[in-house]
Design an enzyme around this catalytic site. Structure first.
Site, PDB file in Angstrom:
ATOM      1  N   TYR A  24     -19.989 -15.895  16.245  1.00  0.00           N
ATOM      2  CA  TYR A  24     -19.618 -15.147  15.157  1.00  0.00           C
ATOM      3  C   TYR A  24     -19.845 -16.189  14.034  1.00  0.00           C
ATOM      4  O   TYR A  24     -20.105 -15.015  13.280  1.00  0.00           O
ATOM      5  CB  TYR A  24     -17.530 -15.897  15.265  1.00  0.00           C
ATOM      6  CG  TYR A  24     -16.996 -14.809  14.342  1.00  0.00           C
ATOM      7  CD1 TYR A  24     -16.202 -13.867  14.505  1.00  0.00           C
ATOM      8  CD2 TYR A  24     -16.673 -15.534  13.271  1.00  0.00           C
ATOM      9  CE1 TYR A  24     -15.293 -13.474  13.499  1.00  0.00           C
ATOM     10  CE2 TYR A  24     -15.714 -15.250  12.437  1.00  0.00           C
ATOM     11  CZ  TYR A  24     -15.437 -13.862  12.230  1.00  0.00           C
ATOM     12  OH  TYR A  24     -13.796 -13.319  11.432  1.00  0.00           O
ATOM     13  N   SER A  69     -16.575 -12.745   6.677  1.00  0.00           N
ATOM     14  CA  SER A  69     -16.288 -13.861   6.801  1.00  0.00           C
ATOM     15  C   SER A  69     -16.300 -14.771   5.996  1.00  0.00           C
ATOM     16  O   SER A  69     -16.967 -15.090   5.626  1.00  0.00           O
ATOM     17  CB  SER A  69     -15.855 -14.138   8.206  1.00  0.00           C
ATOM     18  OG  SER A  69     -15.027 -14.953   8.488  1.00  0.00           O
TER      19      SER A  69
END
Length: 271
Positions: free
Chosen positions: A151, A138
Site C-alpha cells: 500500500y 494517501s
C-alpha cells in the site's frame, strides 16, 4: 476550478470517500458518473445524486476503456477524472510477506488504473486546453503505512505520477491534484458507514471531511490537498532527518503493532 455544468468520473465511488466525493461534486453543480467494482453500490450512489453509473474493475484495462467510452457518451466529455479506487490488505509477518498477486493488484489499482485512464482522456483534454486529473492517494504516499508495504509503495508511486503529470502537462491547461488523507472512517478501516460515531480520536475524520477538503483544494487550484493539515508537518520532519524519522516509526510500530494479531483496521485506534 469552476464546477457548475462540468462533468466528472469518480472510481471506487460505491461507498466511503468515493461516495462522499460524488455527492460533493454534484452539490457543486457537476454531472457525475459513479464507478465501482460493485455495480449495485455504484447504481445506488448514482440514484442518490441523480447521476450515472457503471461497474468497473480498474485492474482491467479493457474495463477502464469501456468506462471512458461510456462517460463520454453519457456526459458528453470528461472534465474531471477522479481515481479514488483503493484497498489495503496488510503485510503478514514480514514487510514482503504479501504475495505477488497482492502487490500486482496494489500496483494496478493505485497506479496503473490512473495511467491507463490518462492515456485515454488526456488527448481530448489537451486538445481543449483544459482538464482536471485527481488522484485520491494517501498520507502513506508522503510518509508510510505501518503493516502494509504494498500500500505504501504504490501510494508513493501515485503521488510521484501526479507530480509527473503536473510537470509535463500543466502548461497545456491540465490541472493535477493529489489528495493525501491520514485516517478516514470508511469500510477500509472497519466502519460501516460515513456516520461513524465511534471514532477513537479527532484524527479519524469522515469521508465528507475529505470531500470538502477536495472541493476547496480544486477551487484553489492546489496540487497537494491535505484533509489532515498535520500531514504536512509530518512529511517535513521525515525529509529533514530521515534516520530520525525511521527510528521514530520503529518505536511507534513497537508500541501499536501486534505481530501476533496484525490488523490494519484496528491500528488507527492505538495511535
Amino acid at each position: 476550478m469552476r464546477f457548475a455544468g462540468r462533468s466528472a468520473v469518480v472510481t471506487g465511488a460505491g461507498q466511503g470517500i468515493g461516495r462522499a466525493i460524488a455527492h460533493a461534486l454534484t452539490a457543486q453543480g457537476m454531472r457525475v458518473l459513479v464507478s465501482d467494482l460493485d455495480g449495485a453500490a455504484a447504481a445506488r450512489v448514482a440514484e442518490e445524486i441523480g447521476g450515472h453509473s457503471l461497474a468497473c474493475d480498474v485492474r482491467d484495462p479493457r474495463q477502464i476503456a469501456d468506462l471512458v467510452t461510456h462517460a463520454n457518451r453519457v456526459l458528453g466529455q470528461i472534465d474531471l477524472w477522479c481515481s479514488n479506487a483503493g484497498f489495503a490488505r496488510g503485510d503478514g509477518d514480514m514487510a514482503v510477506s504479501a504475495d505477488d498477486a497482492q502487490w500486482q493488484d496494489s500496483w494496478d489499482v493505485h497506479v496503473m488504473a490512473h495511467v491507463r485512464a490518462c492515456r485515454l482522456i488526456l488527448p481530448d483534454m489537451i486538445a481543449r486546453g483544459e482538464g482536471w486529473l485527481l488522484n485520491v492517494a494517501s498520507a502513506a504516499g508522503l510518509l508510510s503505512q505501518i503493516g502494509d508495504a504494498a500500500y505504501s509503495a504504490t501510494k508513493h508511486a501515485a503521488v510521484s505520477l501526479a507530480q509527473s503529470l503536473a510537470i509535463s502537462h500543466g502548461d497545456q491547461g491540465i490541472n493535477v491534484s493529489v489528495v493525501c488523507p491520514l485516517y478516514v472512517a470508511t469500510p477500509l478501516l472497519g466502519y460501516d458507514d460515513d456516520r461513524a460515531e465511534d471514532r477513537p480520536h479527532d484524527r479519524v475524520i469522515l469521508p465528507d471531511d475529505v470531500a470538502q477538503a477536495l472541493v476547496e483544494g480544486l477551487r484553489a487550484g492546489r496540487f497537494l490537498i491535505l484533509p489532515h493539515p498535520e500531514a504536512a508537518d509530518l512529511a517535513r520532519g521525515r525529509m529533514a532527518d530521515m534516520d530520525r524519522w525511521i527510528e521514530g516509526m520503529r518505536k511507534l510500530r513497537a508500541r501499536v503493532w501486534d505481530d501476533e494479531n496484525p490488523d490494519l483496521r484496528d491500528l488507527h485506534r492505538r495511535i
